[in-house]
Design a protein around this motif. Structure first.
Motif, PDB file in Angstrom:
ATOM      1  N   ASP A  49       0.802  -1.149   0.014  1.00 58.63           N
ATOM      2  CA  ASP A  49       0.227  -0.046   0.023  1.00 58.63           C
ATOM      3  C   ASP A  49       0.697   1.307   0.054  1.00 58.63           C
ATOM      4  O   ASP A  49       1.881   1.228   0.550  1.00 58.63           O
ATOM      5  N   MET A 135      -9.267  -2.451   4.196  1.00 60.46           N
ATOM      6  CA  MET A 135      -8.968  -1.034   4.689  1.00 60.46           C
ATOM      7  C   MET A 135      -9.331  -0.227   3.181  1.00 60.46           C
ATOM      8  O   MET A 135      -9.903   0.779   3.337  1.00 60.46           O
ATOM      9  N   GLY A 162      -6.472   8.605  -9.565  1.00 62.27           N
ATOM     10  CA  GLY A 162      -5.894   7.154  -9.307  1.00 62.27           C
ATOM     11  C   GLY A 162      -6.955   6.423  -9.409  1.00 62.27           C
ATOM     12  O   GLY A 162      -7.240   5.207  -8.516  1.00 62.27           O
ATOM     13  N   GLY A 165      -7.139   2.335  -9.365  1.00 65.58           N
ATOM     14  CA  GLY A 165      -6.263   1.569  -8.091  1.00 65.58           C
ATOM     15  C   GLY A 165      -7.177   1.205  -7.232  1.00 65.58           C
ATOM     16  O   GLY A 165      -8.522   1.309  -7.439  1.00 65.58           O
ATOM     17  N   ALA A 166      -6.779   0.560  -5.697  1.00 67.87           N
ATOM     18  CA  ALA A 166      -7.783   0.177  -4.966  1.00 67.87           C
ATOM     19  C   ALA A 166      -8.799   0.884  -4.218  1.00 67.87           C
ATOM     20  O   ALA A 166     -10.030   0.504  -4.683  1.00 67.87           O
ATOM     21  N   SER A 257       1.381  11.330  -5.806  1.00 61.70           N
ATOM     22  CA  SER A 257       2.516  11.979  -6.477  1.00 61.70           C
ATOM     23  C   SER A 257       3.411  12.846  -5.675  1.00 61.70           C
ATOM     24  O   SER A 257       4.659  13.175  -6.258  1.00 61.70           O
ATOM     25  N   PHE A 287      -8.714  13.522   5.638  1.00 69.52           N
ATOM     26  CA  PHE A 287      -9.408  12.255   5.794  1.00 69.52           C
ATOM     27  C   PHE A 287      -8.670  11.184   6.028  1.00 69.52           C
ATOM     28  O   PHE A 287      -7.582  10.890   5.283  1.00 69.52           O
ATOM     29  N   MET A 333       3.658   1.294  -6.669  1.00 72.62           N
ATOM     30  CA  MET A 333       3.985   2.890  -6.596  1.00 72.62           C
ATOM     31  C   MET A 333       4.039   3.328  -7.831  1.00 72.62           C
ATOM     32  O   MET A 333       3.678   4.643  -8.118  1.00 72.62           O
ATOM     33  N   ARG A 348      -5.945  -5.071  -9.811  1.00 77.23           N
ATOM     34  CA  ARG A 348      -5.478  -4.366  -8.663  1.00 77.23           C
ATOM     35  C   ARG A 348      -4.952  -5.094  -7.650  1.00 77.23           C
ATOM     36  O   ARG A 348      -4.334  -5.989  -7.816  1.00 77.23           O
TER      37      ARG A 348
HETATM   38  N1  NAP Z   1      -6.840   8.707   3.867  1.00 75.14           N
HETATM   39  C1  NAP Z   1      -6.836   7.412   3.983  1.00 75.14           C
HETATM   40  O1  NAP Z   1      -6.941   6.768   5.136  1.00 75.14           O
HETATM   41  C2  NAP Z   1      -6.234   6.441   2.910  1.00 75.14           C
HETATM   42  C3  NAP Z   1      -6.364   4.979   3.298  1.00 75.14           C
HETATM   43  C4  NAP Z   1      -5.775   4.082   2.210  1.00 75.14           C
HETATM   44  C5  NAP Z   1      -5.176   4.912   1.001  1.00 75.14           C
HETATM   45  N2  NAP Z   1      -5.187   6.229   1.212  1.00 75.14           N
HETATM   46  C6  NAP Z   1      -4.525   6.893  -0.104  1.00 75.14           C
HETATM   47  O2  NAP Z   1      -5.347   6.645  -1.267  1.00 75.14           O
HETATM   48  C7  NAP Z   1      -4.349   6.760  -2.459  1.00 75.14           C
HETATM   49  C8  NAP Z   1      -4.370   5.366  -3.284  1.00 75.14           C
HETATM   50  O3  NAP Z   1      -4.240   4.206  -2.498  1.00 75.14           O
HETATM   51  P1  NAP Z   1      -4.324   2.767  -3.178  1.00 75.14           P
HETATM   52  O4  NAP Z   1      -4.086   1.609  -2.128  1.00 75.14           O
HETATM   53  O5  NAP Z   1      -5.835   2.604  -3.611  1.00 75.14           O
HETATM   54  O6  NAP Z   1      -3.199   2.701  -4.397  1.00 75.14           O
HETATM   55  P2  NAP Z   1      -3.318   2.671  -5.682  1.00 75.14           P
HETATM   56  O7  NAP Z   1      -4.142   3.683  -6.268  1.00 75.14           O
HETATM   57  O8  NAP Z   1      -3.828   0.984  -6.087  1.00 75.14           O
HETATM   58  O9  NAP Z   1      -1.832   2.476  -6.189  1.00 75.14           O
HETATM   59  C9  NAP Z   1      -1.277   3.507  -6.572  1.00 75.14           C
HETATM   60  C10 NAP Z   1      -1.546   4.162  -7.934  1.00 75.14           C
HETATM   61  O10 NAP Z   1      -1.204   5.500  -7.907  1.00 75.14           O
HETATM   62  C11 NAP Z   1      -0.842   5.913  -9.313  1.00 75.14           C
HETATM   63  N3  NAP Z   1       0.204   6.802  -9.152  1.00 75.14           N
HETATM   64  C12 NAP Z   1       1.367   6.848  -8.641  1.00 75.14           C
HETATM   65  N4  NAP Z   1       2.359   7.828  -8.840  1.00 75.14           N
HETATM   66  C13 NAP Z   1       1.419   8.839  -9.437  1.00 75.14           C
HETATM   67  C14 NAP Z   1       1.508  10.238  -9.676  1.00 75.14           C
HETATM   68  N5  NAP Z   1       2.812  10.639  -9.721  1.00 75.14           N
HETATM   69  N6  NAP Z   1       0.744  10.877 -10.398  1.00 75.14           N
HETATM   70  C15 NAP Z   1      -0.716  10.099 -10.732  1.00 75.14           C
HETATM   71  N7  NAP Z   1      -0.990   8.968 -10.145  1.00 75.14           N
HETATM   72  C16 NAP Z   1      -0.068   8.297  -9.638  1.00 75.14           C
HETATM   73  C17 NAP Z   1      -0.517   4.816  -9.932  1.00 75.14           C
HETATM   74  O11 NAP Z   1      -1.555   4.539 -10.834  1.00 75.14           O
HETATM   75  P3  NAP Z   1      -1.582   5.274 -12.539  1.00 75.14           P
HETATM   76  O12 NAP Z   1      -1.344   3.966 -13.451  1.00 75.14           O
HETATM   77  O13 NAP Z   1      -2.904   5.643 -12.588  1.00 75.14           O
HETATM   78  O14 NAP Z   1      -0.631   6.101 -12.414  1.00 75.14           O
HETATM   79  C18 NAP Z   1      -0.447   3.654  -9.051  1.00 75.14           C
HETATM   80  O15 NAP Z   1      -0.735   2.354  -9.223  1.00 75.14           O
HETATM   81  C19 NAP Z   1      -3.120   6.861  -1.986  1.00 75.14           C
HETATM   82  O16 NAP Z   1      -2.673   8.252  -2.064  1.00 75.14           O
HETATM   83  C20 NAP Z   1      -2.959   6.428  -0.489  1.00 75.14           C
HETATM   84  O17 NAP Z   1      -1.738   6.915  -0.004  1.00 75.14           O
HETATM   85  C21 NAP Z   1      -5.379   7.080   1.998  1.00 75.14           C
END
Ligand code: NAP
Length: 357
Positions: A49, A135, A162, A165-166, A257, A287, A333, A348
């Motif tokens: 993650d 999660m 994004g 993604g997940a 990013s 959040f 990442m 995913r």
């Molecule tokens: N607030 C919370 O409680 C919480 C909880 C969980 C996750 N999150 C956040 O949610 C976001 C997504 O998490 P996830 O687990 O679902 O990951 P994810 O989206 O499945 O994986 C990350 C994806 O982000 C994209 N990415 C990477 N670098 C980038 C960039 N510079 N510009 C644009 N897109 C980029 C990539 O896909 P592309 O091919 O589209 O570039 C990568 O596969 C993350 O920021 C994470 O920290 C927050």
């Protein structure tokens, strides 16, 4: 018994890009005695993650996650099966999960860090407890519910970055389920765009690596943007915010990013974008899903119900072998690969199933 584990081999540095070589696999001896209150578990699935990037730094920059230590076993979301229990809550054969699961094939854990999971909630797909019925699913659901201000029937347009993604792939589907009339995703490859529109019901998708994102967004969101589920931050988010309507809402989920940069979280908006945000009264509150633990149980039931009703489509990327955890993390990442149109019906969350167990 000899077991395998993954330890942190090196740190990428606050301004560096993580690579597979930041991790290394080693063998250790698993003690043969399980003490009172402990259980021995066999690991089935582990998740990689984005928040883990912060754990690779000496200082995570936040108070709710601790840094991984060099040459120490790495931990994160995991699911496994109890092999031996000396904890009153668990029996041999129970399936359990934890947010603090060591990247190790078998491990003795304090039972208090574990939660039992019901395989029926996921029709036997235990890995879903690390993704859509875990999660990331809760993050999308609670984020949209708490910060999205969606009102069914009010013709709202949602944009998700994004999006493949997940969290993003679920957030867009949940946006529709809760009543947005239009959902547009932004992601990094044409295959992901196709996946969003042909499988997940997104109305349109933009590949941010091709063409002019602002122009495409303007065309695809003719009535402006009412709800923005922001996973990425940076230029993409600045572009979306510029096209948001008066009294609209940003769900500040993540800013991937910016994770390889030494900047505070959440990173401040550039002055011109901040001015737009203020003028248009756009909400952008921090959040964090971990602040909503009281909503987890009902959230899991809701996600499970939508999944079973066929309303929430779930895809995963499954990678075999504990030795591939570092490569899986690096791939996640950087956008990884998408197997779409699918040869193995998987997309995913990159999860590794330890080999040889
Ligand atoms: N607030 C919370 O409680 C919480 C909880 C969980 C996750 N999150 C956040 O949610 C976001 C997504 O998490 P996830 O687990 O679902 O990951 P994810 O989206 O499945 O994986 C990350 C994806 O982000 C994209 N990415 C990477 N670098 C980038 C960039 N510079 N510009 C644009 N897109 C980029 C990539 O896909 P592309 O091919 O589209 O570039 C990568 O596969 C993350 O920021 C994470 O920290 C927050």
């Amino acid at each position: 018994m000899i077991v395998q584990r993954v330890v942190l081999n090196s740190r990428p540095g606050k301004n560096g890009h993580p690579v597979a070589e930041n991790f290394r696999v080693e063998e250790v001896n698993l003690p043969d005695c399980v003490n009172e209150g402990q259980v021995q578990v066999r690991t089935l699935y582990l998740s990689v993650d984005p928040y883990m990037r912060c754990r690779m730094n000496e200082d995570t920059g936040s108070d709710y996650i601790t840094p991984w230590q060099l040459s120490q076993v790495v931990d994160g979301g995991g699911v496994g099966i109890i092999e031996e229990s000396k904890h009153t809550n668990f029996m041999k054969g129970d399936f359990v999960t934890s947010f603090y699961w060591p990247w190790q094939t078998k491990v003795i854990l304090d039972g208090n860090i574990l939660e039992k999971v019901d395989p029926q909630l996921v029709n036997g797909h235990l890995s879903y407890f690390l993704g859509a019925i875990g999660m990331p699913g809760l993050t999308s659901l609670i984020g949209v519910q708490e910060k999205g201000h969606i009102t069914a029937g009010s013709n709202q347009t949602m944009v998700v970055s994004g999006a493949a993604g997940a969290c993003g792939s679920l957030a867009g589907q949940i946006g529709h389920l809760l009543g947005c009339s239009r959902v547009v995703g932004i992601c990094g490859t044409p295959e992901k765009c196709l996946f969003l529109t042909s499988e997940l019901g997104f109305d349109a998708a933009i590949n941010y690596k091709e063409g002019n994102v602002a122009e495409q967004l303007h065309k695809l969101c003719p009535a402006g943007v009412d709800v923005y589920f922001d996973n990425v931050g940076g230029d993409i988010s600045d572009t979306v915010i510029s096209q948001m309507n008066q009294n609209s809402h940003i769900i500040l989920c993540g800013q991937i990013s910016q994770y390889n940069k030494d900047v505070p979280y959440p990173p401040p908006l550039p002055p011109a974008i901040e001015a737009i945000q203020k003028e248009r009264n756009i909400t952008r509150e921090r959040f964090l899903v971990l602040n909503y633990k009281d909503k987890f149980e009902s959230g899991i039931l809701q996600l499970s119900q939508w999944f079973k009703e066929g309303k929430l489509k779930i895809k995963e990327t499954m990678i075999n072998g504990l030795e591939n955890m570092g490569a899986a993390f690096q791939s996640m990442m950087t956008g990884g690969d998408i197997d779409y149109p699918p040869s193995t019906a998987s997309y995913r969350k990159i999860i590794a199933l330890p080999r040889g167990i």
